[in-house]
Design a protein around this motif. Structure first.
Motif, short mmCIF file in Angstrom:
data_model
loop_
_atom_site.label_atom_id
_atom_site.label_comp_id
_atom_site.label_asym_id
_atom_site.label_seq_id
_atom_site.Cartn_x
_atom_site.Cartn_y
_atom_site.Cartn_z
N SER A 118 0.83 -1.20 0.00
CA SER A 118 0.00 0.00 0.00
C SER A 118 0.87 1.25 0.00
O SER A 118 0.60 2.22 -0.73
CB SER A 118 -0.91 -0.01 1.24
N LEU A 119 1.95 1.23 0.80
CA LEU A 119 2.88 2.36 0.82
C LEU A 119 3.57 2.54 -0.53
O LEU A 119 3.78 3.66 -1.00
CB LEU A 119 3.93 2.16 1.90
N ARG A 125 2.38 6.55 -6.84
CA ARG A 125 1.24 7.14 -7.55
C ARG A 125 0.70 8.38 -6.86
O ARG A 125 -0.30 8.96 -7.30
CB ARG A 125 0.12 6.11 -7.70
N HIS A 126 1.32 8.78 -5.76
CA HIS A 126 1.00 10.04 -5.07
C HIS A 126 -0.45 10.11 -4.61
O HIS A 126 -1.06 11.19 -4.57
CB HIS A 126 1.31 11.25 -5.98
N ARG A 150 -0.14 17.35 -12.06
CA ARG A 150 0.51 17.51 -10.76
C ARG A 150 0.89 16.17 -10.13
O ARG A 150 1.94 16.06 -9.48
CB ARG A 150 -0.42 18.28 -9.82
N PHE A 151 0.07 15.15 -10.30
CA PHE A 151 0.27 13.90 -9.59
C PHE A 151 0.64 12.73 -10.50
O PHE A 151 0.21 11.60 -10.29
CB PHE A 151 -0.98 13.55 -8.76
N ASN A 290 7.90 14.82 -0.91
CA ASN A 290 8.20 13.56 -1.58
C ASN A 290 8.23 12.39 -0.58
O ASN A 290 8.88 11.37 -0.83
CB ASN A 290 9.54 13.64 -2.34
N VAL A 291 7.50 12.55 0.52
CA VAL A 291 7.43 11.50 1.55
C VAL A 291 5.98 11.17 1.86
O VAL A 291 5.16 12.07 2.07
CB VAL A 291 8.15 11.94 2.84
N THR A 292 5.67 9.88 1.87
CA THR A 292 4.37 9.39 2.32
C THR A 292 4.56 8.78 3.70
O THR A 292 5.50 8.00 3.91
CB THR A 292 3.82 8.31 1.37
#
Length: 341
Positions: A118-119, A125-126, A150-151, A290-292
């Motif tokens: 999932s991460l 895919r933002h 944008r994504f 740029n971090v999830t």
């Protein structure tokens, strides 16, 4: 005359546990189920004193089986820690008393693999960033195609996933990657080069870091893996590569990763684990676009309770019937103690 029932071992369960497994264990044990506690305190808490004093076996997850608990449990002969590694149990103290400590390995392997994937998807895919942007009301009729630009993310098919660690979780992540049409590299110094046949190549760390589009961390934490991924290893990654960590934060050097993300030397990262938990509210992770991030939820599923109950039940049955439970953390030490007794 003593009844047959009173001769059965008394089992105290303080871990979250599957009711069906409790029912099945009642054919071998007098089962006593306590309300689970998330405090991480000693099992020798006042409200359990009388129950602990007569327990022959204990199943726990967060409660600590320390010297105080062992002193309060003179009848104790067997412990099950509902963890892959029994960090809540004083192993040397149990060994000195001749008490085996069983564990529940891979109890969360499937759902942690789900979370890791999932991460991966959310990061490349933002999707998390896109949801936040949309909820904030930024999508307008004036520029209906703005999110499309944008994504923009990458697809997984044909990409290379580098998996650090070919154990229970790493293997499950590999299966998911193959279903997405990915190529897979695995770094694990304990595996043969042909361990996975045509499914994946077992390679050296430098090769994995330099060839992978996405690197995901699933090695166990011990002395040899602390800081395994440092500045030199991250420097091997391509500028368009991603790093995912739903395993152990300490495997990756924090400042080395922060620096690479800050300077855009890698494309991004997805993190479920942190070097200090919870991270400070003003931690830099939250300011990097740029971090999830997710709040260490890799094992947050009722499926884990069902699985660790199943493994614990099997261990308890083996012990009660005079057999050898499958995963006893101090088995070798117990054997050594008995030889020197």
């Amino acid at each position: 005359m003593t009844s047959a029932k009173t001769l059965r071992p008394r089992l105290l369960i303080t871990a979250p546990f599957d009711p069906a497994a409790i029912e099945r264990l009642a054919d071998l044990f007098d089962v006593d189920v306590a309300e689970p506690s998330l405090e991480g305190a000693s099992l020798a808490r006042p409200e359990l004193a009388d129950r602990l004093a007569v327990a022959d076996a204990v199943v726990c997850e967060v409660d600590r089986v320390d010297e105080k608990a062992l002193d309060a449990a003179p009848a104790l002969k067997f412990v099950v820690s509902c963890r892959a590694s029994p960090v809540n149990v004083d192993l040397p103290a149990c060994t000195r008393r001749g008490i085996p400590v069983a564990t529940t390995p891979a109890r969360n392997a499937e759902i942690t693999a789900d979370l890791a994937f999932s991460l991966i998807l959310s990061t490349v895919r933002h999707t998390s960033a896109a949801e936040r942007w949309m909820r904030a009301g930024h999508w307008t009729a004036e520029d209906i195609f703005e999110p499309y630009a944008r994504f923009r993310g990458i697809g997984l098919g044909g990409r290379t996933l580098g998996i650090l660690g070919g154990g229970a979780i790493g293997r499950r992540v590999m299966r998911r990657a193959l279903a997405f049409g990915m190529d897979v590299l695995v770094y694990d110094p304990f595996l043969a080069a042909d361990e996975f046949g045509q499914q994946a190549d077992v390679v050296g760390l430098d090769v994995l870091m330099s060839r992978s589009d996405i690197v995901t961390v699933h090695v166990p934490l011990h002395e040899s893996t602390v800081g395994l991924i440092g500045a030199e290893e991250i420097a091997l990654m391509r500028p368009d590569a991603y790093l995912i960590n739903a395993g152990r934060a300490a495997v990756v050097e924090e400042e080395a990763l922060l620096s690479a993300l800050r300077e855009k030397r890698i494309a991004g990262a997805g993190l479920d684990v942190f070097w200090s938990e919870p991270p400070a509210a003003d931690a830099e992770w939250f300011r990097l676009d740029n971090v999830t991030v997710t709040p260490h939820i890799g094992g947050a599923s009722d499926a884990v309770i069902t699985e660790h109950s199943r493994i614990a039940e099997r261990a308890l049955r083996a012990w009660a019937e005079g057999g050898q439970p499958a995963a006893v953390a101090n088995a070798a030490d117990l054997l050594t103690e008995s030889r020197h007794a």
